[in-house]
Enzyme design. Sequence first.
Site, PDB file in Angstrom:
ATOM      1  N   CYS A 254      64.832  42.483 125.053  1.00 58.10           N
ATOM      2  CA  CYS A 254      63.429  42.898 125.040  1.00 58.10           C
ATOM      3  C   CYS A 254      63.064  43.661 123.769  1.00 58.10           C
ATOM      4  O   CYS A 254      62.088  43.339 123.095  1.00 58.10           O
ATOM      5  CB  CYS A 254      63.131  43.754 126.265  1.00 58.10           C
ATOM      6  SG  CYS A 254      61.427  44.346 126.322  1.00 58.10           S
TER       7      CYS A 254
ATOM      8  N   CYS B 224      60.363  40.965 124.137  1.00 60.07           N
ATOM      9  CA  CYS B 224      59.023  41.483 124.431  1.00 60.07           C
ATOM     10  C   CYS B 224      58.373  42.256 123.285  1.00 60.07           C
ATOM     11  O   CYS B 224      57.219  41.999 122.926  1.00 60.07           O
ATOM     12  CB  CYS B 224      59.061  42.408 125.648  1.00 60.07           C
ATOM     13  SG  CYS B 224      60.360  42.108 126.835  1.00 60.07           S
TER      14      CYS B 224
ATOM     15  N   LYS C 163      57.850  40.263 119.897  1.00 56.83           N
ATOM     16  CA  LYS C 163      56.933  39.169 120.234  1.00 56.83           C
ATOM     17  C   LYS C 163      55.510  39.683 120.377  1.00 56.83           C
ATOM     18  O   LYS C 163      54.553  39.076 119.885  1.00 56.83           O
ATOM     19  CB  LYS C 163      57.383  38.512 121.534  1.00 56.83           C
ATOM     20  CG  LYS C 163      56.428  37.463 122.076  1.00 56.83           C
ATOM     21  CD  LYS C 163      56.751  37.164 123.529  1.00 56.83           C
ATOM     22  CE  LYS C 163      56.410  38.351 124.415  1.00 56.83           C
ATOM     23  NZ  LYS C 163      56.759  38.101 125.838  1.00 56.83           N
TER      24      LYS C 163
ATOM     25  N   TYR D   7      57.562  30.525 129.133  1.00 55.12           N
ATOM     26  CA  TYR D   7      56.916  31.675 128.481  1.00 55.12           C
ATOM     27  C   TYR D   7      57.067  31.611 126.966  1.00 55.12           C
ATOM     28  O   TYR D   7      56.100  31.678 126.216  1.00 55.12           O
ATOM     29  CB  TYR D   7      57.621  32.967 128.901  1.00 55.12           C
ATOM     30  CG  TYR D   7      57.282  33.594 130.209  1.00 55.12           C
ATOM     31  CD1 TYR D   7      56.642  34.823 130.241  1.00 55.12           C
ATOM     32  CD2 TYR D   7      57.647  33.007 131.409  1.00 55.12           C
ATOM     33  CE1 TYR D   7      56.372  35.460 131.438  1.00 55.12           C
ATOM     34  CE2 TYR D   7      57.378  33.630 132.616  1.00 55.12           C
ATOM     35  CZ  TYR D   7      56.739  34.862 132.633  1.00 55.12           C
ATOM     36  OH  TYR D   7      56.479  35.481 133.811  1.00 55.12           O
TER      37      TYR D   7
ATOM     38  N   GLU E 234      54.158  31.043 124.234  1.00 57.13           N
ATOM     39  CA  GLU E 234      53.747  32.209 123.449  1.00 57.13           C
ATOM     40  C   GLU E 234      53.900  31.953 121.956  1.00 57.13           C
ATOM     41  O   GLU E 234      52.996  32.264 121.164  1.00 57.13           O
ATOM     42  CB  GLU E 234      54.559  33.430 123.871  1.00 57.13           C
ATOM     43  CG  GLU E 234      54.181  33.935 125.243  1.00 57.13           C
ATOM     44  CD  GLU E 234      55.080  35.038 125.769  1.00 57.13           C
ATOM     45  OE1 GLU E 234      54.608  35.837 126.588  1.00 57.13           O
ATOM     46  OE2 GLU E 234      56.256  35.097 125.364  1.00 57.13           O
TER      47      GLU E 234
ATOM     48  N   HIS F 223      30.379  47.985 134.121  1.00 61.97           N
ATOM     49  CA  HIS F 223      29.540  47.008 133.425  1.00 61.97           C
ATOM     50  C   HIS F 223      29.221  47.462 132.007  1.00 61.97           C
ATOM     51  O   HIS F 223      28.974  48.646 131.777  1.00 61.97           O
ATOM     52  CB  HIS F 223      28.242  46.818 134.213  1.00 61.97           C
ATOM     53  CG  HIS F 223      27.361  45.757 133.661  1.00 61.97           C
ATOM     54  ND1 HIS F 223      27.648  44.416 133.791  1.00 61.97           N
ATOM     55  CD2 HIS F 223      26.207  45.845 132.951  1.00 61.97           C
ATOM     56  CE1 HIS F 223      26.690  43.722 133.202  1.00 61.97           C
ATOM     57  NE2 HIS F 223      25.804  44.565 132.681  1.00 61.97           N
TER      58      HIS F 223
ATOM     59  N   GLU G 129      34.992  43.409 135.800  1.00 55.95           N
ATOM     60  CA  GLU G 129      34.061  43.551 136.920  1.00 55.95           C
ATOM     61  C   GLU G 129      33.863  42.235 137.667  1.00 55.95           C
ATOM     62  O   GLU G 129      33.471  42.223 138.844  1.00 55.95           O
ATOM     63  CB  GLU G 129      32.714  44.087 136.433  1.00 55.95           C
ATOM     64  CG  GLU G 129      31.896  43.092 135.625  1.00 55.95           C
ATOM     65  CD  GLU G 129      30.503  43.633 135.254  1.00 55.95           C
ATOM     66  OE1 GLU G 129      29.812  44.152 136.155  1.00 55.95           O
ATOM     67  OE2 GLU G 129      30.134  43.515 134.079  1.00 55.95           O
TER      68      GLU G 129
END
Length: 450
Positions: free
Chosen positions: A43, A48, A51, A177, A181, A435, A440
Site C-alpha cells: 500500500c 494505494c 497510486k 482495480y 485505475e 445544497h 444530496e
Amino acid sequence: MSDTIYDLFVIGAGSGGVRAARMSAGFGAKVAIAESRYLGGTCVNVGCVPKKLFSYAAHYGEDFADARGFGWDSVVSDLDWPRLRDNKTKEIERLNGIYGNLLRNAGVELINGHARFVDANTIEVDGVRYTAKNILIAVGGWPFIPNIPGREFAISSNELFYLDKLPKHAVIVGGGYIATEFAGILHGLGVEVEQIYRRDLFLRGFDTEIREQLAMEMKQKGIALRFNDNVTAISEQGGQYLLSLESGATLLTDQVLYATGRKPLLEGLGLENTKVSLNEQGYIDVDTGFQTAEPSIYAVGDVTGGMELTPVALAEGMNLAKRLFKGDNTVLDYRFIPTAIFSQPNLATVGFSEEEARERYSEIAVFTSRFTHLKHTLSGNSSKTFLKLIVDKVSDKVVGAHMMGDDAGEIIQGLAVAIKAGATKADFDSTIGIHPTVAEEFVTMREATR
C-alpha cells in the site's frame, strides 16, 4: 540463536503486520517484526498511496481544461514526469521512516532480512534463529504475469511507479482495480491507452450498471477498451512491442502493463516445515480467528485471499492483537465494507450490487440518478455523475450504495456508516441534504427506477 523468546513474531511489515505488531506491543507483549523489502508493504510503496498521488496528478489536465469555462486562461506546459515520479518517491521514503518510528516507539524490535520457518515456533533471518510463542504471517502478495511468450517484455504496476519516462502509447492487460485505475491515470498524464480484458466487462463482482456507466465515461474520455480479447504473445519490434491477440488482431505499443492479479508471496517462507495448509487458490487457510492449521501460526491480509484492501488488513491485525493479548474473541465483521476505485472518473461502493441483492432479498427497490455535475454546466465537460441506491423492500433498509463521479470515495465513506448502522430508505428521505452538492442526491431520490 537469539536468547529472547517473543510473544509474537511478525513476518512482513505491511499494513496488517505493522498494526498487529504495534497493538500487541501496546498490550504488553514482547514483539519482533521482520521485513526484507520495505516498511509499509504494498500500500505505502507500490499501491494505494503512490497510486492516489498519481491519480491526483492525472486530474490536472482535465481541471485545466475545465477552468476555461470559469474565466481562467492559462498556458499549460507538458507534464514533467521525472519531477512527479521523484516527488512521489520522496513522500514514500518519508512514510517508510514514519513506519519505522512507529514500530520502534511502540517497543517492537525491527529485524531487516528474509524470514523463513524452521519449525512451528522458530524463525530464521540471515542465519539467526528466533523463538516465538505465536508467529504471524503478513507477507501480502506480488503481481502475477501469466506465462506467455514474451512475458519478460511486460511490466507490473510495481515498475510503473519508477519508469524513466512515460510512453506515448501503453497497453494495459487486466480488468480489475489496478488495470482500470492505471488506464485512467496514464491517459490523464497524456499517454494514449488501450485496456484489454478477457471478459465482456471489467470490474467483475461490482454492480453491473455502474460498471457499464464507467465504461461509457472512459470511452468518452478517449480510453480504448477492448473486451473479450486477450494477449497470447509479446515480441519486440523496432524499439516497441508487438502484441498478438486471441482475436487474431495485433497491437504495436511502447509499454505493456500487466495487471492480472496478485499471488501470495510465500516462496522461500519455509511453510513445508510447519503444518500450515493452503487452499485450492494457493492462499493460506485460516479460521475466523486467523489461526492456521498450525496452532502457533496465524495469517492476516492479502496472503489469506480475503478482501485485498488495506483497511481490511489493518482491522484483521487489530483483531488478532486483541484476540491474543486481550482475550477478546470478537469475530471480525466483513459486512458492508466500502471500497473505491480511483478510476477516471472515480467509482465507490458499499453493500450489495443489484445482482447480489436480487439473489438475497425477496423484493428490492432500485433508485438511480444520472446527471451533469453543477461544475460542468460552465466547464463544458461532458462527464456524467451516476448514483444508485438499493433497498430491501421488506425491511426498508438501504443495502447498497454505488456512485461514479468526483469524490465518490469521500461520499460513500459517509454513507457506509449509515448503511452499516441499518439506516432505512425512510431515514435517507427524512435527512435534509446539503445544497448544492452531489451527495444530496442520495437523500432526494424518491421514485424507484425499478
